[in-house]
Design a protein around this motif. Structure first.
Motif, mmCIF file in Angstrom:
data_model
loop_
_atom_site.group_PDB
_atom_site.id
_atom_site.type_symbol
_atom_site.label_atom_id
_atom_site.label_comp_id
_atom_site.label_asym_id
_atom_site.label_seq_id
_atom_site.Cartn_x
_atom_site.Cartn_y
_atom_site.Cartn_z
ATOM 1 N N LEU A 1 -8.333 46.576 -89.798
ATOM 2 C CA LEU A 1 -7.523 47.324 -88.829
ATOM 3 C C LEU A 1 -7.153 48.694 -89.404
ATOM 4 O O LEU A 1 -7.267 49.715 -88.720
ATOM 5 N N LEU A 2 -6.729 48.709 -90.672
ATOM 6 C CA LEU A 2 -6.368 49.986 -91.291
ATOM 7 C C LEU A 2 -7.568 50.939 -91.304
ATOM 8 O O LEU A 2 -7.447 52.119 -90.972
ATOM 9 N N ALA A 3 -8.738 50.402 -91.668
ATOM 10 C CA ALA A 3 -9.937 51.240 -91.742
ATOM 11 C C ALA A 3 -10.290 51.797 -90.366
ATOM 12 O O ALA A 3 -10.608 52.982 -90.210
ATOM 13 N N ILE A 4 -10.196 50.914 -89.342
ATOM 14 C CA ILE A 4 -10.571 51.333 -87.994
ATOM 15 C C ILE A 4 -9.565 52.321 -87.426
ATOM 16 O O ILE A 4 -9.924 53.282 -86.746
ATOM 17 N N GLN A 5 -8.306 52.099 -87.764
ATOM 18 C CA GLN A 5 -7.270 53.026 -87.291
ATOM 19 C C GLN A 5 -7.514 54.407 -87.895
ATOM 20 O O GLN A 5 -7.405 55.425 -87.227
ATOM 21 N N ARG A 6 -7.880 54.428 -89.186
ATOM 22 C CA ARG A 6 -8.154 55.721 -89.824
ATOM 23 C C ARG A 6 -9.368 56.383 -89.175
ATOM 24 O O ARG A 6 -9.399 57.569 -88.966
ATOM 25 N N ARG A 7 -10.338 55.562 -88.824
ATOM 26 C CA ARG A 7 -11.573 56.113 -88.278
ATOM 27 C C ARG A 7 -11.392 56.650 -86.858
ATOM 28 O O ARG A 7 -11.835 57.743 -86.531
ATOM 29 N N PHE A 8 -10.728 55.871 -85.996
ATOM 30 C CA PHE A 8 -10.592 56.304 -84.601
ATOM 31 C C PHE A 8 -9.290 57.048 -84.332
ATOM 32 O O PHE A 8 -9.155 57.716 -83.321
ATOM 33 N N GLY A 9 -8.318 56.878 -85.216
ATOM 34 C CA GLY A 9 -7.069 57.627 -85.088
ATOM 35 C C GLY A 9 -6.202 57.251 -83.904
ATOM 36 O O GLY A 9 -5.390 58.053 -83.439
ATOM 37 N N MET A 10 -6.344 56.006 -83.405
ATOM 38 C CA MET A 10 -5.501 55.649 -82.260
ATOM 39 C C MET A 10 -4.076 55.316 -82.728
ATOM 40 O O MET A 10 -3.830 55.053 -83.904
ATOM 41 N N THR A 11 -3.154 55.350 -81.787
ATOM 42 C CA THR A 11 -1.767 54.986 -82.059
ATOM 43 C C THR A 11 -1.635 53.478 -81.874
ATOM 44 O O THR A 11 -2.053 52.952 -80.841
ATOM 45 N N VAL A 12 -1.077 52.793 -82.873
ATOM 46 C CA VAL A 12 -1.023 51.335 -82.811
ATOM 47 C C VAL A 12 0.419 50.851 -82.824
ATOM 48 O O VAL A 12 1.248 51.346 -83.591
ATOM 49 N N LEU A 13 0.717 49.906 -81.937
ATOM 50 C CA LEU A 13 2.018 49.236 -81.965
ATOM 51 C C LEU A 13 1.730 47.747 -82.081
ATOM 52 O O LEU A 13 1.039 47.171 -81.242
ATOM 53 N N LEU A 14 2.215 47.138 -83.169
ATOM 54 C CA LEU A 14 1.831 45.770 -83.495
ATOM 55 C C LEU A 14 3.066 44.896 -83.692
ATOM 56 O O LEU A 14 4.035 45.317 -84.319
ATOM 57 N N VAL A 15 3.030 43.685 -83.116
ATOM 58 C CA VAL A 15 4.119 42.723 -83.283
ATOM 59 C C VAL A 15 3.693 41.674 -84.294
ATOM 60 O O VAL A 15 2.564 41.194 -84.243
ATOM 61 N N THR A 16 4.577 41.335 -85.228
ATOM 62 C CA THR A 16 4.240 40.276 -86.173
ATOM 63 C C THR A 16 5.478 39.532 -86.612
ATOM 64 O O THR A 16 6.606 40.011 -86.497
ATOM 65 N N HIS A 17 5.249 38.317 -87.136
ATOM 66 C CA HIS A 17 6.323 37.531 -87.743
ATOM 67 C C HIS A 17 6.304 37.690 -89.250
ATOM 68 O O HIS A 17 7.206 37.252 -89.937
ATOM 69 N N ASP A 18 5.197 38.280 -89.734
ATOM 70 C CA ASP A 18 4.930 38.282 -91.164
ATOM 71 C C ASP A 18 5.404 39.604 -91.768
ATOM 72 O O ASP A 18 4.834 40.658 -91.512
ATOM 73 N N MET A 19 6.467 39.530 -92.551
ATOM 74 C CA MET A 19 7.061 40.739 -93.097
ATOM 75 C C MET A 19 6.099 41.488 -94.022
ATOM 76 O O MET A 19 6.053 42.716 -94.032
ATOM 77 N N ASP A 20 5.312 40.733 -94.802
ATOM 78 C CA ASP A 20 4.341 41.398 -95.682
ATOM 79 C C ASP A 20 3.332 42.192 -94.858
ATOM 80 O O ASP A 20 2.951 43.301 -95.215
ATOM 81 N N GLU A 21 2.914 41.591 -93.734
ATOM 82 C CA GLU A 21 1.976 42.278 -92.850
ATOM 83 C C GLU A 21 2.614 43.559 -92.304
ATOM 84 O O GLU A 21 1.982 44.620 -92.271
ATOM 85 N N ALA A 22 3.884 43.450 -91.922
ATOM 86 C CA ALA A 22 4.590 44.609 -91.379
ATOM 87 C C ALA A 22 4.630 45.736 -92.410
ATOM 88 O O ALA A 22 4.348 46.897 -92.094
ATOM 89 N N PHE A 23 4.953 45.378 -93.650
ATOM 90 C CA PHE A 23 5.079 46.398 -94.683
ATOM 91 C C PHE A 23 3.731 46.966 -95.080
ATOM 92 O O PHE A 23 3.616 48.111 -95.484
ATOM 93 N N ARG A 24 2.722 46.151 -94.954
ATOM 94 C CA ARG A 24 1.393 46.582 -95.351
ATOM 95 C C ARG A 24 0.798 47.558 -94.325
ATOM 96 O O ARG A 24 0.150 48.529 -94.677
ATOM 97 N N LEU A 25 1.037 47.259 -93.053
ATOM 98 C CA LEU A 25 0.362 48.034 -92.006
ATOM 99 C C LEU A 25 1.214 49.180 -91.458
ATOM 100 O O LEU A 25 0.691 50.229 -91.102
ATOM 101 N N GLY A 26 2.526 48.968 -91.384
ATOM 102 C CA GLY A 26 3.347 49.897 -90.617
ATOM 103 C C GLY A 26 3.727 51.145 -91.384
ATOM 104 O O GLY A 26 4.160 51.065 -92.534
ATOM 105 N N SER A 27 3.559 52.310 -90.751
ATOM 106 C CA SER A 27 4.175 53.484 -91.369
ATOM 107 C C SER A 27 5.640 53.524 -90.931
ATOM 108 O O SER A 27 6.475 54.124 -91.575
ATOM 109 N N ARG A 28 5.937 52.842 -89.809
ATOM 110 C CA ARG A 28 7.325 52.589 -89.441
ATOM 111 C C ARG A 28 7.455 51.163 -88.956
ATOM 112 O O ARG A 28 6.525 50.615 -88.378
ATOM 113 N N VAL A 29 8.628 50.584 -89.201
ATOM 114 C CA VAL A 29 8.855 49.205 -88.801
ATOM 115 C C VAL A 29 10.117 49.138 -87.950
ATOM 116 O O VAL A 29 11.137 49.734 -88.300
ATOM 117 N N ALA A 30 10.012 48.437 -86.828
ATOM 118 C CA ALA A 30 11.169 48.236 -85.952
ATOM 119 C C ALA A 30 11.675 46.810 -86.138
ATOM 120 O O ALA A 30 10.895 45.870 -86.080
#
Ligand code: ATP
Ligand code: MG
Lengths: 310, 246
Positions: free
Chosen positions: A178-207
């Motif tokens: 997902l990170l690689a594809i986001q860098r490649r296509f540059g789309m804006t992503v909003l993702l919901v998760t229960h996994d805090m590690d995932e949130a910290f790994r992927l999010g440039s901002r976390v809500a």
């Protein structure tokens, strides 16, 4: 850019999303976390109007999402859900071609895009294009789900627990993809998760959400160092906050000039990983090396520990 | 399908066709069932045309039941039509529980004798299996799949036509098949109101105490029902493979 303004959703007399406002910068990834039932999915689904807001509005690149029919809006927004929801009666290629077909792309352009996406996600078109979803593994199905959401080159991608059903190894791979594809296509992503590690790994901002309210929307490090309240602190993990902070910094960023006879670590490794390596090997410093093996300085135990406090 | 079963079905089909085309060649088999030199093979009409007439009535009724039952099933599974579910269920259930003979009795004064009252009775009788199967088929579509369909930007109509109905199709077809088979047998009662069909043969047998006639009407009807059931099942498998590959 997605701008959410005082968005609320009420069912009868319960408010499940309560005046939430935030903005996701164009080309960045924002992650929503929160306890079960805190309104994360409802918030996400109000953005593509699968749920109609009771109050407030959503602007995508400055345009109010209510200015066009909902189904037309959704064709421009990628949407991925847990369990992927692939059409079981359609082949992998047909699943991916769903939105291009709805948009009336010609057959050649659609076929080229399907082949491109399959290849991008490591699925050989010759083998998989004509397979049915149930013939694929869970990880492959999940990739097809993401490929389908990206087929018509959306500028915005909404993901509701997209990796929730995957085992840890496949999950880590899916996050990397997902990170690689986001860098490649540059789309804006909003993702919901229960996994805090995932949130910290992927999010440039976390809500962080609780009871329909947005408690804090911030950079991951700021959530750890300056939590808005006790709930946010607990949510982001009191016991692990120092290690989480270290996992947000790479060895390359923290390396200081100098030499070390300790173990070699990659510049892309996180400080958390370097710390683990040092504890394991009993050394008190590590040698940081770039991808091509060039020395990039050293990291002492003390320097790492100093980065784990606010 | 196992080979032996296929052979058995082909044999049944061949037997049925042979009997309908050349009934007289089966006379020696039925002679022991007759008394006082009565004719061993039905001789007051052409068996083939009676069978075809009955099949035609059944298919026409099934087509009408399918259109109405599937239409109702779609209606009551839409958010705007959900309120009609109890009413539709009641109507369809009445259609099934009201005896077809009674429907005939009610229909004849309204539409006269012949094929029409039979069509009405069969139509009403055949609604239930198709309606219930359509309902189950549409209601059991996986929620994630439906959410994805809407999330991708399908309109309600596109979602119905390209996701919900294809996914419900196996069950809908099964309902049609059940309805057809039930009605092949039920259709024989149409002969009491002068509709062309194999019931004529059975009634003639009853009136003249000719067991051979009764057996002929019954056997041909039974074989038709079994073959229709199998034929539909084979057609379904074909169609579903097609849908899957489409
Ligand atoms: N259609 C609806 N009618 C009434 N209440 C609803 C409806 N949809 C959701 N809710 C309620 O709204 C609240 C928030 O639901 P939502 O699905 O947004 O939570 P969530 O944060 O995504 O939870 P989870 O982490 O379990 O997925 C829940 O209490 C839920 O019961
Ligand atoms: Mg949810």
């Amino acid at each position: 850019m997605i701008r959410v303004e005082k968005l609320s959703k009420r069912y009868a007399d319960t408010t499940v999303v309560d005046e939430v406002s935030f903005a996701v910068e164009r080309g960045s990834i924002a992650v929503i976390v929160g306890t079960s039932g805190s309104g994360k999915s409802t918030l996400l689904r109000m953005i593509n109007r699968l749920v109609e807001p009771s109050a407030g509005r959503v602007l995508i690149d400055g345009h109010d999402t209510r200015s066009e029919p909902a189904h037309l809006l959704r064709r421009r927004i990628g949407y991925v859900i847990q369990g992927n929801g692939l059409f079981p009666h359609r082949t992998v290629a047909e699943n991916i071609a769903t939105v291009p077909r709805l948009l009336g792309w010609d057959a050649r352009r659609t076929a080229a895009r399907v082949a491109e996406l399959l290849t991008l996600f490591g699925l050989d078109p010759g083998t998989y294009a004509n397979a049915l979803p149930q013939q694929l593994s869970g990880g492959q199905q999940q990739r097809v789900g993401v490929a389908r959401a990206l087929a018509a080159e959306p500028l915005v991608l909404l993901m509701d627990e997209p990796f929730g059903a995957l085992d840890p190894i496949i999950r880590a791979k899916a996050q990397e993809d997902l990170l690689a594809i986001q860098r490649r296509f540059g789309m804006t992503v909003l993702l919901v998760t229960h996994d805090m590690d995932e949130a910290f790994r992927l999010g440039s901002r976390v809500a962080v959400m609780s009871g329909g309210k947005l408690l804090q929307y911030d950079r991951p490090a700021a959530l750890l160092t300056h939590p808005a309240d006790g709930f946010v602190a607990r949510m982001t993990g009191l016991a692990e906050r120092a290690l989480r902070l270290l996992s947000l910094i790479t060895a390359g960023e923290a390396a200081a000039p100098g030499v070390s006879d300790g173990p070699a670590v990659a510049a892309t490794a996180t400080l958390r990983e370097v710390l683990s390596e040092l504890v394991w090997s009993g050394a008190d410093s590590a040698r940081v090396v770039g991808a091509d093996g060039t020395p990039r300085g050293r990291l002492t135990l003390a320097a790492i520990l100093a980065r784990g406090t606010p | 399908m196992p080979r032996a079963a296929t052979l058995l079905r082909l044999a049944a089909l061949a037997l049925l066709l042979a009997f309908l085309l050349w009934p007289q060649s089966f006379a020696p088999l039925f002679t022991p069932l007759t008394q006082y030199g009565a004719p061993p093979i039905y001789d007051q009409g052409n068996l083939l045309s009676l069978a075809l007439a009955q099949l035609g009535t059944v298919c026409l009724a099934a087509a009408a039941s399918t259109v109405v039952a599937v239409g109702l099933g779609i209606l009551v599974t839409r958010p705007s039509g959900a309120q009609f579910l109890p009413l539709s269920r009641t109507l369809v259930n009445v259609g099934q529980t009201f005896p077809p003979v009674a429907v005939l009795a009610v229909a004849v004064p309204l539409v006269g004798f012949g094929e029409k009252p039979t069509l009405i009775a069969l139509f009403a009788y055949g609604l239930l299996p198709i309606f219930e199967n359509t309902l189950v088929g549409l209601k059991t579509c996986p929620p994630a799949v439906l959410e994805a369909a809407s999330g991708m930007g399908m309109s309600a109509r596109q979602r119905l036509l390209s996701v919900e109905l294809p996914l419900a199709m196996p069950l809908i077809l099964e309902g049609v098949r059940l309805s057809l088979v039930i009605n092949v047998g039920t259709a024989t009662i149409g002969s009491t109101v002068a509709a062309k069909g194999l019931g004529e043969v059975i009634i003639a047998g009853l009136l003249s105490s000719n067991t051979a006639f009764i057996l002929q009407g019954g056997l041909v009807t039974g074989l038709m029902a079994i073959l229709l059931y199998d034929g539909m099942a084979a057609l379904e498998r074909r169609l579903l493979r097609q849908v899957a590959l489409d």
